[in-house]
Design a protein around this motif. Structure first.
Motif, PDB file in Angstrom:
ATOM      1  N   ALA A 157      16.667  39.552  15.175  1.00 29.96           N
ATOM      2  CA  ALA A 157      16.138  39.059  16.040  1.00 29.96           C
ATOM      3  C   ALA A 157      14.824  39.413  16.629  1.00 29.96           C
ATOM      4  O   ALA A 157      14.348  40.024  16.137  1.00 29.96           O
ATOM      5  CB  ALA A 157      17.465  39.160  17.721  1.00 29.96           C
ATOM      6  N   ILE A 158      14.286  37.720  16.705  1.00 29.29           N
ATOM      7  CA  ILE A 158      12.463  38.701  17.454  1.00 29.29           C
ATOM      8  C   ILE A 158      12.616  39.219  18.237  1.00 29.29           C
ATOM      9  O   ILE A 158      13.053  38.703  19.768  1.00 29.29           O
ATOM     10  CB  ILE A 158      11.681  37.351  16.782  1.00 29.29           C
ATOM     11  N   ARG A 159      11.116  40.338  18.580  1.00 33.33           N
ATOM     12  CA  ARG A 159      11.168  40.755  20.034  1.00 33.33           C
ATOM     13  C   ARG A 159       9.795  40.732  19.789  1.00 33.33           C
ATOM     14  O   ARG A 159       9.535  40.973  20.979  1.00 33.33           O
ATOM     15  CB  ARG A 159      11.592  42.232  19.892  1.00 33.33           C
ATOM     16  N   ARG A 163       7.024  37.152  15.258  1.00 31.10           N
ATOM     17  CA  ARG A 163       7.418  35.352  15.667  1.00 31.10           C
ATOM     18  C   ARG A 163       6.463  35.212  14.659  1.00 31.10           C
ATOM     19  O   ARG A 163       6.717  34.060  13.587  1.00 31.10           O
ATOM     20  CB  ARG A 163       7.064  34.599  16.230  1.00 31.10           C
ATOM     21  N   ARG A 211      16.202  31.895  14.535  1.00 34.86           N
ATOM     22  CA  ARG A 211      15.372  32.837  15.399  1.00 34.86           C
ATOM     23  C   ARG A 211      14.494  32.931  15.888  1.00 34.86           C
ATOM     24  O   ARG A 211      14.075  32.809  16.950  1.00 34.86           O
ATOM     25  CB  ARG A 211      14.987  34.352  13.733  1.00 34.86           C
ATOM     26  N   TYR A 255      14.067  32.248  19.554  1.00 33.80           N
ATOM     27  CA  TYR A 255      13.282  33.481  20.373  1.00 33.80           C
ATOM     28  C   TYR A 255      11.877  32.608  21.404  1.00 33.80           C
ATOM     29  O   TYR A 255      11.538  33.457  22.715  1.00 33.80           O
ATOM     30  CB  TYR A 255      12.199  34.573  18.958  1.00 33.80           C
ATOM     31  N   ASP A 313      14.237  32.546  24.572  1.00 28.67           N
ATOM     32  CA  ASP A 313      14.265  33.407  25.217  1.00 28.67           C
ATOM     33  C   ASP A 313      13.178  33.365  26.256  1.00 28.67           C
ATOM     34  O   ASP A 313      12.550  33.977  26.898  1.00 28.67           O
ATOM     35  CB  ASP A 313      14.607  34.704  24.326  1.00 28.67           C
TER      36      ASP A 313
END
Length: 162
Positions: free
Chosen positions: A72-74, A79, A149, A153, A156
């Motif tokens: 998952a991208i943080r 990204r 993914r 991101y 979110d």
């Protein structure tokens, strides 16, 4: 009437020269033991000791490398990195997909022109074609994963901004 043994004229064109494939560091296998091998047994232990009989042991599921390498991208920077990999490999995927489709179309045309051929006699068993077909399928799954993914991101990030 007996079939003529004269070969049909070949109408296939040589494939266009392909650009050199770029290998990303996430595709390079680490040195050392190949993946999927059972670790060596400790001193005095038989390999596989304590496990179920070979015929009854559950087969481990192989997790595609891109699932592990693209979690998952943080961050926005991560990204952008994923987006760059996606754009670079989308071009390779598109080119490969075109080649695979063209080869399948030509094979279909040749099979129709020559009548029914045994499956094992066609170019579908050609290792170069099969390799391209497998690479194309791999890239499709990898690009789908990376795209998901990025979308997660973005979703979110929009949710936390509201």
């Amino acid at each position: 009437p007996p079939r003529s043994l004269t070969p049909l004229p070949c109408v296939l064109k040589p494939p266009p020269a392909r650009a050199r494939r770029v290998t990303f560091e996430d595709e390079v296998m680490p040195l050392g033991r190949p993946p999927g091998r059972v670790p060596a047994a400790a001193d005095g232990e038989k390999p596989g000791a304590g496990s179920a009989r070979p015929g009854l042991a559950p087969r481990p599921r192989a997790v595609p490398d891109y699932v592990v390498k693209y979690p998952a991208i943080r961050s926005p920077r991560q990204r952008e990195g994923y987006k760059g990999v996606f754009q670079d490999q989308l071009a390779e995927y598109t080119e490969l997909l075109g080649e695979v489709r063209a080869t399948r179309r030509r094979l279909g045309e040749l099979e129709a022109a020559m009548g029914r051929l045994p499956r094992h006699a066609t170019s579908r068993t050609d290792s170069a074609f099969l390799g391209k077909q497998q690479r194309c399928e791999y890239l499709k799954k990898k690009l789908t994963h990376i795209k998901a993914r990025i979308q997660e991101y973005d979703r979110d990030a929009r949710g936390s901004a509201v």
